[in-house]
Design an enzyme around this catalytic site. Structure first.
Site, short mmCIF file in Angstrom:
data_model
loop_
_atom_site.label_atom_id
_atom_site.label_comp_id
_atom_site.label_asym_id
_atom_site.label_seq_id
_atom_site.Cartn_x
_atom_site.Cartn_y
_atom_site.Cartn_z
CG PHE A 23 -1.87 -1.15 1.25
CD1 PHE A 23 -2.96 -1.20 0.40
CD2 PHE A 23 -1.66 -2.20 2.12
CE1 PHE A 23 -3.83 -2.29 0.42
CE2 PHE A 23 -2.51 -3.29 2.15
CZ PHE A 23 -3.60 -3.33 1.30
CB VAL A 26 8.88 3.83 4.00
CG1 VAL A 26 9.52 4.70 5.09
CG2 VAL A 26 7.52 3.33 4.47
CG ASP A 139 0.34 -5.67 11.03
OD1 ASP A 139 0.46 -6.90 11.21
OD2 ASP A 139 0.81 -5.09 10.03
#
Length: 346
Positions: A23, A26, A139
């Site tokens: 998604f 970074v 998560d």
């Protein structure tokens, strides 16, 4: 989507790609005045409504100012080679994640270092769990715990709140999410996600640090729910790491109770137990130790007794004594005590 040297704002320039997932990318970026930062850029098209949804992670982070949670700096949109995308900037941690740290200390991490990491993870997560309603991470994995240093002192930060969500204010649950290897049994059964589910993930991480293996690993694939996987309790960490003391065994195994009611109810309760172990030292098994340490010893004894036929009354008396010594344990153990007094074990 971005290249080295791309200018995001007048003060922010892309340095290099750090990594990417399904998604988002970074990047490491340099702020003209603040130095290195990390920037998360979302891959999906950023319509106004979609951008607001994707930046929910940034909104949650903005409420959680804590030394053991990554700091948020800015959020907005940026034009990339794929079009306009949402982004936010956050603290850059140069040391990498717990994955790198555990590899550096393979096969098992020193107990002191593992416990220090556990205490800091629990402390950061407490800031989320104490929100009203609680923020659930959903998560927690080795990859999502970042490792840095303040001088020579370890400082970990809980990161990647991309799946985090506020719990329903009435049920205190959220929908099931996460990474299979770190997901609690009730989450795998799609029964909802609670603070105790986050605690399970922390326990899995600590068990890995101390043993180099996953708890409840029966050799079957971890990509789907298997009831048989949880049929046999994991061995205490001390079986793999002889420097682990009985109190640490007890705390870690309590986070991995199949029934969420048997776990520390929140990160705050877990943090208190880890802190009590550290402050109580070796006296946790000693009648002369501090009240909290004696209470934890009594809890451990009561849980062991309850597994044996004919010992439930004695176990209930010990548990009641523990709660009287340390009232902060009431929220966690009073429901179990009530069941034991009715002759029910779970």
């Amino acid at each position: 989507m971005l290249e080295s040297g791309d200018r995001i704002t007048e003060t922010l320039v892309v340095d290099r790609l750090l990594g990417e997932g399904a998604f988002a990318e970074v990047h490491r970026v340099r702020h003209e005045y603040l130095g290195w930062q990390a920037m998360k850029v979302f891959k999906r098209v950023a319509s106004l409504d979609e951008t607001r949804t994707l930046l929910e992670e940034a909104r949650l982070l903005s409420t959680l100012g804590h030394p053991n949670i990554v700091r948020l700096f800015d959020a907005g949109t940026v034009r990339t080679s794929q079009g306009v995308r949402g982004f936010f900037t956050m603290e850059y941690v140069a040391g990498g994640s717990l994955e790198r740290l555990i590899r550096a200390h393979a096969p098992t991490m020193p107990v002191g270092l593992a416990v220090e990491a556990a205490e800091q993870i629990a402390a950061g997560l407490t800031a989320a769990h104490e929100q009203d309603p609680p923020i659930l991470h959903r998560d927690l994995t080795l990859a999502n715990i970042l490792v840095g240093y303040d001088g020579s002192a370890l400082r970990v930060r809980v990161s990647d709140f991309g799946l985090a969500k506020r719990a329903d204010p009435f049920t205190m649950l959220a929908s099931a999410q996460g990474t299979f290897a770190f997901m609690a049994p009730e989450v795998l059964r799609r029964e909802g996600y609670s603070r105790a589910s986050d605690v399970w993930s922390v326990g899995t991480i600590v068990y890995l640090l101390l043993t180099g293996r996953l708890p409840y690993d029966d050799g079957a694939p971890l990509s789907s729910y298997s009831p048989g996987r949880f049929a046999r309790a994991p061995l205490p960490p001390s079986r793999y790491h002889p420097e682990v003391d009985p109190e640490l065994d007890r705390i870690v195994l309590s986070t991995l109770e199949v029934d969420p009611a048997g776990r520390p109810a929140s990160a705050g309760v877990l943090a208190a137990e880890l802190r009590g172990r550290r402050l109580g030292g070796g006296s946790a098994r000693d009648q002369g130790g501090p009240p909290h340490a004696r209470a934890l010893r009594l809890v451990s004894e009561s849980l062991a007794l309850a597994r044996h036929a004919g010992q439930l009354d004695r176990a209930a008396k010990l548990l009641a004594e523990a709660i009287e010594l340390a009232p902060e344990l009431r929220a966690r153990y009073q429901p179990k005590l009530a069941l034991w007094r009715r002759g029910v074990t779970m």
